[in-house]
Design an enzyme around this catalytic site. Structure first.
Site, PDB file in Angstrom:
ATOM      1  N   GLY A 127       5.531   3.292   0.325  1.00 44.36           N
ATOM      2  CA  GLY A 127       6.173   4.160  -0.667  1.00 44.36           C
ATOM      3  C   GLY A 127       5.359   4.190  -1.941  1.00 44.36           C
TER       4      GLY A 127
ATOM      5  CB  SER B 241      -0.900   0.004   1.243  1.00 44.41           C
ATOM      6  OG  SER B 241      -0.114   0.189   2.408  1.00 44.41           O
ATOM      7  CE  LYS B 242      -2.265   6.172  -2.902  1.00 50.13           C
ATOM      8  NZ  LYS B 242      -3.219   7.294  -3.001  1.00 50.13           N
ATOM      9  NE  ARG B 243       1.436  -0.846   5.955  1.00 52.12           N
ATOM     10  CZ  ARG B 243       0.378  -1.504   5.525  1.00 52.12           C
ATOM     11  NH1 ARG B 243      -0.668  -0.845   5.089  1.00 52.12           N
ATOM     12  NH2 ARG B 243       0.344  -2.831   5.525  1.00 52.12           N
TER      13      ARG B 243
END
Length: 486
Positions: free
Chosen positions: A249, A245-247
């Site tokens: 990167g 996920s976006k966490r």
């Protein structure tokens, strides 16, 4: 396997092309390139609230950048609403579906009752027990209703190309909705209707869709359509083992494009997320991937997305390319960074290729090349504080050394690596110091850094005038510091 293979990639245009979607598209594409067939693209744009033209464009651009071109016109799911409704009506006619008049509030209340009693909620088919006359009366009265699929008894199984035989007891699947009260299809209904119309023979997608597959198989059978095969690819996790996920990167393919990743390196990296060509092979060209791809190489285990591995992979592919073929990519990146104009770089094309020759061996991305190229393109350089502290400790002595080096270089007849090297090494001998004692302070003067390409190559690429000007700048910088008591 032959050219009758028809596979599709079916993204929803609610965001950019995610690396997981790109990996799914790649495996579908590799399958038809290796075994023969057609790779099709379907845009699942039925979520009107979240689907955007910008997202659709971004998906197309991402696929085109990767070279994953499709073989027929794009299918837009939203344009097929009437066929979806017609297929749902056929289910109703054949007794495979029934009208359900229960309201969302009623369903929610029953769900809460079941939870309070510690039971799992499952629709109790109460509307399936209505008489034909009562159903007709409610329809004629205009009562809102959905169409529910009547799940048969028994079990549903298939031989998955990745996971082997997977079986679901039908008793664990409630009668699911196929058509909403506004006559729009639920996901599974639209997908099956479209896959039948597109004559899809293999559905290859992420294994988060496994729970949808038994419902879809039931729909195929109720519509008396030939079943495709299924292949469910492992999920992609971050280094922490959690779903990517976006966490973790950047997750959009376009982000990596703008970070200087090559499309062929991205493809190579994505291919290894859930597939192995065997024999410990890692770095592959696209033709090699096509040749080596087999379904037997697909993995069941979750894949790990390691950005450092992607950078390493990109470095391997950079080294496989000639500097001439890299020049257009580097030009675009330098222009975007404001380092030079396109006209300036095109006028100095031979020089740019020589610069790329010099820099690519220390680079993993196009961005690395751009960062290293900055000192060669800018009028002045910024001195790294650590470089100054380490190499210019004694400012007065450094000014004297740089002054001597400047005199030596200004006297060089031909501005070529060997001539420059001979002159500088002779200067070091006259001073009774090792060449490194002279080269390192000079490197900082020329580039602002302690690490660069070979000092003689740096001098040649900067040219005589700019090299001497850089040394003058460095001496002025040091003298100003001395005057201020630094």
């Amino acid at each position: 396997m032959d050219s009758r293979n028809r596979l599709r990639f079916a993204p929803s245009p609610t965001g950019y092309l995610h690396v997981g979607g790109a990996r799914t598209a790649l495996f579908n594409w590799l399958f038809v390139k290796h075994y023969g067939g057609q790779f099709l693209l379907r845009v699942e744009d039925t979520d009107r609230a979240r689907s955007t033209e910008a997202s659709t464009r971004a998906i197309f651009e991402g696929l085109e950048w990767l070279g994953l071109t499709w073989d027929e016109e794009v299918v837009y799911q939203g344009a097929n609403l009437e066929r979806h409704r017609a297929d749902a009506a056929r289910l109703l006619e054949r007794g495979a579906a029934y009208r359900c008049f229960c309201t969302p509030d009623e369903i929610d209340a029953r769900r809460k009752e079941a939870e309070a009693a510690g039971d799992a909620f499952k629709y109790d088919r109460r509307c399936d027990r209505l008489t034909a006359d009562e159903v007709a009366r409610r329809v004629s009265a205009g009562m809102p209703h959905v169409l529910r699929f009547r799940v048969p008894e028994g079990e549903t199984s298939w031989d998955d190309l990745v996971h082997g035989v997977i079986t679901f007891p039908n008793k664990d699947i409630e009668d699911f909705v196929v058509l909403r009260s506004d006559a729009t299809p639920i996901y599974n209904m639209a997908v099956v209707s479209d896959d039948i119309a597109m004559r899809i023979t293999l559905v290859m997608r992420g294994d988060d869709h496994i729970s949808n597959t038994p419902k879809q198989i039931m729909l195929y059978e109720a519509l008396e359509a030939p079943l495709p095969r299924f292949a469910h690819l492992p999920m992609i996790h971050g280094l922490d083992g959690k779903k990517l996920s976006k966490r973790h990167g950047a997750t959009a393919v376009g982000d990596y494009r703008h970070m200087g990743i090559l499309p062929q390196a991205m493809l190579n990296f994505l291919a290894l997320l859930g597939w192995s060509p065997g024999n410990d092979i890692e770095v592959m060209t696209v033709p090699e991937m096509i040749d080596l791809f087999t379904v037997e190489g697909l993995s069941k285990k979750a894949a790990i997305f390691d950005p450092k591995k992607l950078e390493w992979m990109n470095g391997q592919h950079l080294s496989l390319l000639t500097s001439k073929s890299l020049a257009p990519l580097v030009t675009d990146a330098l222009v975007e960074a404001g380092a030079a104009t396109r006209e300036e770089l095109e006028d100095r094309n031979a020089w740019l290729i020589s610069l790329i020759d010099l820099l690519k061996v220390r680079s993993r991305t196009i961005d690395d090349i751009v960062r290293q190229a900055m000192p060669y393109l800018s009028e002045h350089v910024t001195y790294d504080a650590e470089a100054v502290a380490k190499q210019w400790k004694d400012r007065a002595a450094t000014v004297e050394l740089l002054s001597s080096v400047r005199n030596t270089l200004s006297a060089v007849n031909r501005w070529e690596p060997q001539q420059i090297e001979d002159a500088l090494r002779s200067d070091a001998e006259r001073r009774g110091v090792g060449a490194g004692k002279l080269f390192q302070p000079l490197r900082v003067a020329l580039t602002g850094l302690t690490v660069s390409a070979g000092i003689f190559d740096v001098l040649v690429l900067l040219g005589r005038d700019r090299s001497l000007a850089r040394i003058d700048d460095a001496m002025n910088y040091l003298r100003e510091g001395m005057a201020l008591g630094a």
